[in-house]
Scaffold this active site. Structure first.
Site, PDB file in Angstrom:
ATOM      1  N   ARG A 279      16.834 -13.111  46.323  1.00  0.00           N
ATOM      2  CA  ARG A 279      17.379 -13.040  47.681  1.00  0.00           C
ATOM      3  C   ARG A 279      16.293 -13.343  48.713  1.00  0.00           C
ATOM      4  O   ARG A 279      15.106 -13.442  48.374  1.00  0.00           O
ATOM      5  CB  ARG A 279      17.984 -11.652  47.892  1.00  0.00           C
ATOM      6  CG  ARG A 279      19.237 -11.419  47.052  1.00  0.00           C
ATOM      7  CD  ARG A 279      19.614  -9.959  46.965  1.00  0.00           C
ATOM      8  NE  ARG A 279      19.853  -9.376  48.280  1.00  0.00           N
ATOM      9  CZ  ARG A 279      20.091  -8.078  48.468  1.00  0.00           C
ATOM     10  NH1 ARG A 279      20.107  -7.251  47.421  1.00  0.00           N
ATOM     11  NH2 ARG A 279      20.301  -7.602  49.680  1.00  0.00           N
ATOM     12  N   LYS A 297      14.714  -8.698  45.995  1.00  0.00           N
ATOM     13  CA  LYS A 297      15.063  -8.706  47.425  1.00  0.00           C
ATOM     14  C   LYS A 297      13.842  -8.242  48.212  1.00  0.00           C
ATOM     15  O   LYS A 297      13.333  -7.146  47.978  1.00  0.00           O
ATOM     16  CB  LYS A 297      16.265  -7.803  47.669  1.00  0.00           C
ATOM     17  CG  LYS A 297      16.649  -7.622  49.135  1.00  0.00           C
ATOM     18  CD  LYS A 297      16.193  -6.272  49.639  1.00  0.00           C
ATOM     19  CE  LYS A 297      16.608  -6.033  51.073  1.00  0.00           C
ATOM     20  NZ  LYS A 297      16.057  -4.744  51.585  1.00  0.00           N
ATOM     21  N   HIS A 309      14.339  -8.859  32.140  1.00  0.00           N
ATOM     22  CA  HIS A 309      15.803  -8.744  32.098  1.00  0.00           C
ATOM     23  C   HIS A 309      16.305  -7.444  32.710  1.00  0.00           C
ATOM     24  O   HIS A 309      15.634  -6.421  32.691  1.00  0.00           O
ATOM     25  CB  HIS A 309      16.347  -8.870  30.663  1.00  0.00           C
ATOM     26  CG  HIS A 309      15.478  -8.297  29.612  1.00  0.00           C
ATOM     27  ND1 HIS A 309      15.320  -8.877  28.373  1.00  0.00           N
ATOM     28  CD2 HIS A 309      14.702  -7.204  29.592  1.00  0.00           C
ATOM     29  CE1 HIS A 309      14.483  -8.167  27.650  1.00  0.00           C
ATOM     30  NE2 HIS A 309      14.101  -7.144  28.358  1.00  0.00           N
ATOM     31  N   TYR A 312      16.217  -4.563  38.907  1.00  0.00           N
ATOM     32  CA  TYR A 312      16.335  -4.771  40.353  1.00  0.00           C
ATOM     33  C   TYR A 312      15.039  -4.331  41.011  1.00  0.00           C
ATOM     34  O   TYR A 312      14.563  -3.196  40.800  1.00  0.00           O
ATOM     35  CB  TYR A 312      17.498  -3.973  40.941  1.00  0.00           C
ATOM     36  CG  TYR A 312      17.494  -4.005  42.453  1.00  0.00           C
ATOM     37  CD1 TYR A 312      17.871  -5.156  43.137  1.00  0.00           C
ATOM     38  CD2 TYR A 312      17.072  -2.908  43.198  1.00  0.00           C
ATOM     39  CE1 TYR A 312      17.834  -5.209  44.521  1.00  0.00           C
ATOM     40  CE2 TYR A 312      17.039  -2.950  44.575  1.00  0.00           C
ATOM     41  CZ  TYR A 312      17.419  -4.106  45.239  1.00  0.00           C
ATOM     42  OH  TYR A 312      17.375  -4.162  46.596  1.00  0.00           O
ATOM     43  N   ASN A 323       4.192  -5.731  33.621  1.00  0.00           N
ATOM     44  CA  ASN A 323       5.322  -5.950  32.708  1.00  0.00           C
ATOM     45  C   ASN A 323       6.409  -4.928  33.011  1.00  0.00           C
ATOM     46  O   ASN A 323       6.153  -3.711  32.991  1.00  0.00           O
ATOM     47  CB  ASN A 323       4.870  -5.810  31.257  1.00  0.00           C
ATOM     48  CG  ASN A 323       5.985  -6.201  30.288  1.00  0.00           C
ATOM     49  OD1 ASN A 323       6.153  -7.363  29.954  1.00  0.00           O
ATOM     50  ND2 ASN A 323       6.768  -5.214  29.859  1.00  0.00           N
ATOM     51  N   ASN A 332      15.349   1.695  46.360  1.00  0.00           N
ATOM     52  CA  ASN A 332      14.754   1.475  47.679  1.00  0.00           C
ATOM     53  C   ASN A 332      15.573   2.016  48.834  1.00  0.00           C
ATOM     54  O   ASN A 332      15.111   1.989  49.981  1.00  0.00           O
ATOM     55  CB  ASN A 332      14.522  -0.032  47.894  1.00  0.00           C
ATOM     56  CG  ASN A 332      15.822  -0.826  47.844  1.00  0.00           C
ATOM     57  OD1 ASN A 332      16.698  -0.550  47.033  1.00  0.00           O
ATOM     58  ND2 ASN A 332      15.948  -1.824  48.712  1.00  0.00           N
ATOM     59  N   TYR A 333      16.778   2.525  48.581  1.00  0.00           N
ATOM     60  CA  TYR A 333      17.699   2.868  49.667  1.00  0.00           C
ATOM     61  C   TYR A 333      18.300   4.238  49.416  1.00  0.00           C
ATOM     62  O   TYR A 333      18.855   4.507  48.346  1.00  0.00           O
ATOM     63  CB  TYR A 333      18.795   1.805  49.732  1.00  0.00           C
ATOM     64  CG  TYR A 333      19.769   1.938  50.883  1.00  0.00           C
ATOM     65  CD1 TYR A 333      19.323   2.140  52.187  1.00  0.00           C
ATOM     66  CD2 TYR A 333      21.139   1.830  50.670  1.00  0.00           C
ATOM     67  CE1 TYR A 333      20.213   2.247  53.241  1.00  0.00           C
ATOM     68  CE2 TYR A 333      22.040   1.920  51.721  1.00  0.00           C
ATOM     69  CZ  TYR A 333      21.571   2.136  53.004  1.00  0.00           C
ATOM     70  OH  TYR A 333      22.458   2.229  54.049  1.00  0.00           O
ATOM     71  N   ALA A 369       9.422   5.248  28.948  1.00  0.00           N
ATOM     72  CA  ALA A 369      10.821   4.849  29.014  1.00  0.00           C
ATOM     73  C   ALA A 369      11.679   6.007  29.505  1.00  0.00           C
ATOM     74  O   ALA A 369      11.497   7.148  29.092  1.00  0.00           O
ATOM     75  CB  ALA A 369      11.300   4.368  27.654  1.00  0.00           C
ATOM     76  N   ARG A 386      11.052  13.204  32.236  1.00  0.00           N
ATOM     77  CA  ARG A 386      12.333  13.257  31.534  1.00  0.00           C
ATOM     78  C   ARG A 386      12.397  14.574  30.790  1.00  0.00           C
ATOM     79  O   ARG A 386      11.371  15.204  30.472  1.00  0.00           O
ATOM     80  CB  ARG A 386      12.485  12.086  30.567  1.00  0.00           C
ATOM     81  CG  ARG A 386      11.444  12.042  29.470  1.00  0.00           C
ATOM     82  CD  ARG A 386      11.500  10.741  28.706  1.00  0.00           C
ATOM     83  NE  ARG A 386      10.530  10.733  27.612  1.00  0.00           N
ATOM     84  CZ  ARG A 386      10.059   9.644  27.022  1.00  0.00           C
ATOM     85  NH1 ARG A 386      10.477   8.459  27.436  1.00  0.00           N
ATOM     86  NH2 ARG A 386       9.199   9.718  26.036  1.00  0.00           N
TER      87      ARG A 386
END
Length: 407
Positions: A279, A297, A309, A312, A323, A332-333, A369, A386
């Site tokens: 974007r 973005k 893969h 975002y 990596n 981010n929001y 992870a 976690r």
């Protein structure tokens, strides 16, 4: 022989069945009127005579007329206060090149005619481009012509000296169908010129490239690709298939496969796609990998970084040689504010990591992870966030029996 200045008037037209005005119809992603304006010789000072409800054309001075104005009223309004000669363009013909406009202008001066037309094709009974002595044009307008063709017929009736020069057939764009046919001609012209300069286009019929872009030699464009105005592509690239570039800058030897890049820069020796979405406001470095189902973005991605893969990255600055594991999200929001994330060099972002902005990761950070990072991580550290795993022996077998299933 040529003009120091020639007032040129592009007349707006009536809306088509689809609600679009002729001058505004896009051909290879650019309004027809803009293509006409850029084809005119430098000495032409262009005015756009349009109806009040008709949109402006960026960068071109408008002369506004009432919505019910006819040909005579529009031209009379446009030439008010003008002196010398004036060229009228009654319907946009985006295929006409600068040399053809210059031809009719030069003949008008050399033959010293009152009206000189550019005749396109074999028929002489319809005209769309003409140069007039403005005083003669005012006399013609007193007879209230309904069109440019009608005005030329009146010129003959009042014994004004007329002349004509001929060029090959062009399409005057009024409808969506006209725009389609004109686009096919321009598409062939643009693609052929690129191939002459060393660009390989596998299937020119299904490749749409704006005349307002740059593509380096040795680049290959695959079918289904659309390259919009303002894009700049380096040498030795592979673009497509099924790719959209819009004001995008692509470095040398980079491939963009089945992806979309908008108002962003991608460096050299990089790979994008398939199915990536970059974007506006992104800068992607050299030797990077932006893989399948990745969205960027307002992100800066350093050299050598791999985002392979399902990731975002938004409102973030990412260092070099980072990596990203599958399923990483830069959060981010918060529903009210978009915040920044900073990631240092040589980091390893584990699969299914959430980076909740604002947050900073120093150099050489590793996130485990499934980690959700909510506070800054110092350089060289491991971030783990976690719940500890707990196994309950036999729990699911008991559950299956409750629902009538065998072990």
């Amino acid at each position: 022989m040529s003009y120091n200045k020639l007032n040129t008037i592009l007349l707006g037209g009536k809306k088509g069945a689809d609600g679009k005005y002729p001058v505004q119809r896009e051909i290879l992603f650019t309004p027809t009127g803009r293509l006409v304006a850029d084809a005119l010789p430098e000495q032409c000072r262009l005015f756009y005579a349009r109806q009040q409800s008709e949109p402006e054309l960026e960068g071109i001075e408008s002369i506004v007329c009432p919505d019910d104005a006819d040909f005579t009223e529009m031209v009379s309004t446009a030439i008010e206060g003008m002196e010398g000669d004036v060229m009228l363009l009654s319907t946009p013909m985006p295929e006409v090149v600068s040399e053809e406009y210059q031809m009719v202008m030069d003949q008008h001066v050399e033959a010293q005619t009152a009206v000189t037309t550019l005749t396109c094709g074999a028929l002489d009974d319809t005209w769309h481009i003409a140069v007039y002595n403005v005083d003669v044009l005012r006399d013609i307008l007193t007879c209230h012509p309904l069109s440019l063709t009608h005005s030329i017929q009146i010129a003959g009736e009042i014994s004004a000296k007329t002349g004509a020069c001929r060029t090959h057939s062009h399409i005057d764009v009024r409808s969506a169908c006209d725009a389609y046919h004109a686009q096919k001609t321009l598409q062939h012209r643009v693609n052929s010129a690129l191939m002459e300069r060393g660009v390989s286009i596998l299937d020119p019929e299904y490749t749409y490239i704006s005349p307002y872009c740059e593509i380096g030699s040795g680049t290959t464009i695959l079918p289904g690709t659309m390259i919009r105005p303002g894009s700049k592509i380096g040498c030795g690239c592979t673009i497509g298939p099924n790719t959209i570039l819009d004001r995008a800058e692509i470095g040398d030897r980079t491939s963009v496969n089945s992806s979309q890049v908008y108002e962003s820069c991608v460096g050299a020796d990089a790979t994008v796609g398939p199915f990536a979405y970059i974007r506006p406001g992104c800068r992607v470095g050299d030797e990077t990998r932006i893989g399948d189902f990745v969205e960027l973005k307002k992100a800066s991605i350093g050299n050598g970084t791999k985002v392979s893969h399902l990731t975002y990255i938004g409102d973030a600055t990412v260092g070099e040689r980072v990596n990203f594991g599958c399923g990483t999200v830069v959060v981010n929001y918060d529903g009210y504010v978009k915040s920044q994330t900073v990631i240092g060099d040589d980091c390893f972002i584990g699969c299914n990591t959430n980076l909740v902005a604002p947050v900073e990761l120093g150099d050489r950070v590793l996130t485990a992870a499934g980690t959700t990072v909510t506070k800054n991580v110092p350089e060289g550290a491991l971030a783990v966030a976690r719940a500890r795993q707990e196994n309950k022996e036999g729990w699911n077998d008991r559950r299956r029996r409750m629902h009538g299933q065998d072990k």
